[in-house]
Design a protein around this motif. Structure first.
Motif, PDB file in Angstrom:
ATOM      1  N   HIS A 139       9.563 -34.037 -14.770  1.00 50.48           N
ATOM      2  CA  HIS A 139       9.207 -33.372 -13.643  1.00 50.48           C
ATOM      3  C   HIS A 139       8.359 -34.571 -12.933  1.00 50.48           C
ATOM      4  O   HIS A 139       7.917 -35.543 -13.460  1.00 50.48           O
ATOM      5  N   GLU A 140       7.985 -34.112 -11.774  1.00 49.86           N
ATOM      6  CA  GLU A 140       7.142 -34.673 -10.767  1.00 49.86           C
ATOM      7  C   GLU A 140       6.246 -33.542 -10.117  1.00 49.86           C
ATOM      8  O   GLU A 140       6.827 -33.057  -8.876  1.00 49.86           O
ATOM      9  N   LYS A 141       5.221 -33.392 -10.537  1.00 50.46           N
ATOM     10  CA  LYS A 141       4.391 -32.377 -10.081  1.00 50.46           C
ATOM     11  C   LYS A 141       4.138 -32.398  -8.533  1.00 50.46           C
ATOM     12  O   LYS A 141       3.870 -31.335  -7.879  1.00 50.46           O
ATOM     13  N   GLU A 142       3.921 -33.700  -8.152  1.00 52.29           N
ATOM     14  CA  GLU A 142       3.571 -33.926  -6.778  1.00 52.29           C
ATOM     15  C   GLU A 142       4.635 -33.346  -5.675  1.00 52.29           C
ATOM     16  O   GLU A 142       4.210 -33.160  -4.607  1.00 52.29           O
ATOM     17  N   ILE A 143       5.823 -33.665  -6.200  1.00 52.72           N
ATOM     18  CA  ILE A 143       7.115 -33.360  -5.380  1.00 52.72           C
ATOM     19  C   ILE A 143       7.771 -31.885  -5.713  1.00 52.72           C
ATOM     20  O   ILE A 143       8.411 -31.313  -4.833  1.00 52.72           O
ATOM     21  N   GLY A 144       7.177 -31.426  -6.464  1.00 54.08           N
ATOM     22  CA  GLY A 144       7.753 -30.054  -7.097  1.00 54.08           C
ATOM     23  C   GLY A 144       9.036 -30.020  -7.929  1.00 54.08           C
ATOM     24  O   GLY A 144       9.567 -28.985  -8.083  1.00 54.08           O
ATOM     25  N   GLN A 145       9.550 -31.216  -8.091  1.00 52.08           N
ATOM     26  CA  GLN A 145      11.079 -31.138  -8.873  1.00 52.08           C
ATOM     27  C   GLN A 145      10.692 -31.325 -10.207  1.00 52.08           C
ATOM     28  O   GLN A 145       9.791 -31.848 -10.840  1.00 52.08           O
ATOM     29  N   GLU A 146      11.499 -30.294 -10.803  1.00 47.72           N
ATOM     30  CA  GLU A 146      11.272 -30.358 -12.242  1.00 47.72           C
ATOM     31  C   GLU A 146      13.064 -30.403 -12.778  1.00 47.72           C
ATOM     32  O   GLU A 146      13.866 -29.831 -12.194  1.00 47.72           O
ATOM     33  N   LEU A 147      13.296 -31.293 -13.797  1.00 51.09           N
ATOM     34  CA  LEU A 147      14.629 -31.421 -14.217  1.00 51.09           C
ATOM     35  C   LEU A 147      15.229 -30.014 -14.873  1.00 51.09           C
ATOM     36  O   LEU A 147      16.218 -29.733 -14.730  1.00 51.09           O
ATOM     37  N   SER A 148      14.336 -29.399 -15.683  1.00 51.07           N
ATOM     38  CA  SER A 148      14.799 -28.044 -16.291  1.00 51.07           C
ATOM     39  C   SER A 148      15.296 -27.127 -15.038  1.00 51.07           C
ATOM     40  O   SER A 148      16.256 -26.348 -15.242  1.00 51.07           O
ATOM     41  N   GLY A 149      14.162 -27.109 -14.197  1.00 55.59           N
ATOM     42  CA  GLY A 149      14.579 -26.120 -12.965  1.00 55.59           C
ATOM     43  C   GLY A 149      15.949 -26.556 -12.205  1.00 55.59           C
ATOM     44  O   GLY A 149      16.722 -25.610 -12.061  1.00 55.59           O
ATOM     45  N   ALA A 150      16.141 -27.894 -11.890  1.00 54.32           N
ATOM     46  CA  ALA A 150      17.191 -28.223 -11.210  1.00 54.32           C
ATOM     47  C   ALA A 150      18.696 -27.901 -12.029  1.00 54.32           C
ATOM     48  O   ALA A 150      19.611 -27.639 -11.539  1.00 54.32           O
ATOM     49  N   ALA A 151      18.468 -28.257 -13.437  1.00 53.94           N
ATOM     50  CA  ALA A 151      19.573 -28.218 -14.339  1.00 53.94           C
ATOM     51  C   ALA A 151      19.825 -26.743 -14.364  1.00 53.94           C
ATOM     52  O   ALA A 151      21.276 -26.299 -14.526  1.00 53.94           O
ATOM     53  N   THR A 152      19.171 -25.961 -14.299  1.00 53.24           N
ATOM     54  CA  THR A 152      19.484 -24.412 -14.470  1.00 53.24           C
ATOM     55  C   THR A 152      20.480 -24.033 -13.068  1.00 53.24           C
ATOM     56  O   THR A 152      21.429 -23.261 -13.229  1.00 53.24           O
ATOM     57  N   TYR A 153      20.250 -24.584 -11.986  1.00 49.44           N
ATOM     58  CA  TYR A 153      20.687 -24.219 -10.655  1.00 49.44           C
ATOM     59  C   TYR A 153      21.920 -25.012 -10.114  1.00 49.44           C
ATOM     60  O   TYR A 153      22.822 -24.407  -9.248  1.00 49.44           O
ATOM     61  N   PHE A 154      21.985 -26.221 -10.314  1.00 49.98           N
ATOM     62  CA  PHE A 154      22.954 -27.121  -9.980  1.00 49.98           C
ATOM     63  C   PHE A 154      23.900 -27.645 -10.576  1.00 49.98           C
ATOM     64  O   PHE A 154      23.533 -27.829 -11.869  1.00 49.98           O
ATOM     65  N   ASP A 155      25.226 -27.963 -10.214  1.00 47.95           N
ATOM     66  CA  ASP A 155      26.218 -28.359 -11.046  1.00 47.95           C
ATOM     67  C   ASP A 155      25.997 -29.905 -11.192  1.00 47.95           C
ATOM     68  O   ASP A 155      26.623 -30.375 -12.270  1.00 47.95           O
TER      69      ASP A 155
END
Length: 187
Positions: A139-155
């Motif tokens: 994750h990188e909390k300052e920009i809001g990106q989380e690997l687990s979140g992105a991996a859930t939604y993107f191919d």
């Protein structure tokens, strides 16, 4: 298409100067009311609010148009909160850090964006550019990106493992830019 080339459309999401200038109510501002910019002012890199439903709808519309044009994959870049510039001077039109985290905002954006596009064209491939730190550390909390979140939604996840994007001291390196091989390998 005639040469069987795989076509990828890149969409710059939150750093969208044209959208910000044309729709200042969606743009990040400075305390004096002017548009907030990243980098140097003369570059004119303006940003829109990740919490805005209008920004989400606009992004979906642009992606649908790219799908209709025949692209095989839609790649989303700058799908995050800003990282450079005077971050303390940002006035968000909608985002309120007292109400929700940046990660929650981005995960909601990811979910709605990909859910809508996969319903529109189930076969479309959706990819996202993530900071290398997000891939390396989750994750990188300052920009809001989380690997687990992105991996859930993107191919596809495209890690931006640029050594210049890492802070001094990460991976035990005084200056990550001086050690690109180590940075890429560890990422």
């Amino acid at each position: 298409k005639k040469t069987n080339t795989y076509l990828i459309a890149r969409i710059s999401v939150m750093q969208d100067s044209r959208l910000a200038r044309r729709n200042p109510h969606l743009a990040l501002h400075r305390p004096d009311g002017s548009l907030w910019w990243s980098g140097r002012k003369e570059w004119g890199r303006y940003w829109v609010d990740p919490a805005s439903p209008e920004v989400l709808a606009y992004t979906i519309d642009v992606a649908r148009r790219a799908i209709d044009m025949g692209f095989d994959e839609i790649n989303f870049d700058y799908i995050r909160f800003p990282t450079d510039g005077d971050l303390r001077a940002i006035v968000y039109p909608l985002y309120n850090p007292q109400m929700v985290t940046k990660s929650a905002v981005m995960n909601y954006f990811f979910s709605e964006l990909t859910g809508t596009l996969k319903t529109y064209r189930p076969s479309i491939k959706l990819s996202v550019d993530l900071f290398g730190e997000v891939v390396a550390f989750g994750h990188e909390k300052e920009i809001g990106q989380e690997l687990s979140g992105a991996a859930t939604y993107f191919d596809v996840i495209a890690p931006m493992a640029y050594p210049s994007h890492y802070r001094c001291g990460e991976f035990g390196l005084k200056d990550p830019t001086a050690h690109p091989y180590i940075v890429y390998k560890k990422t």
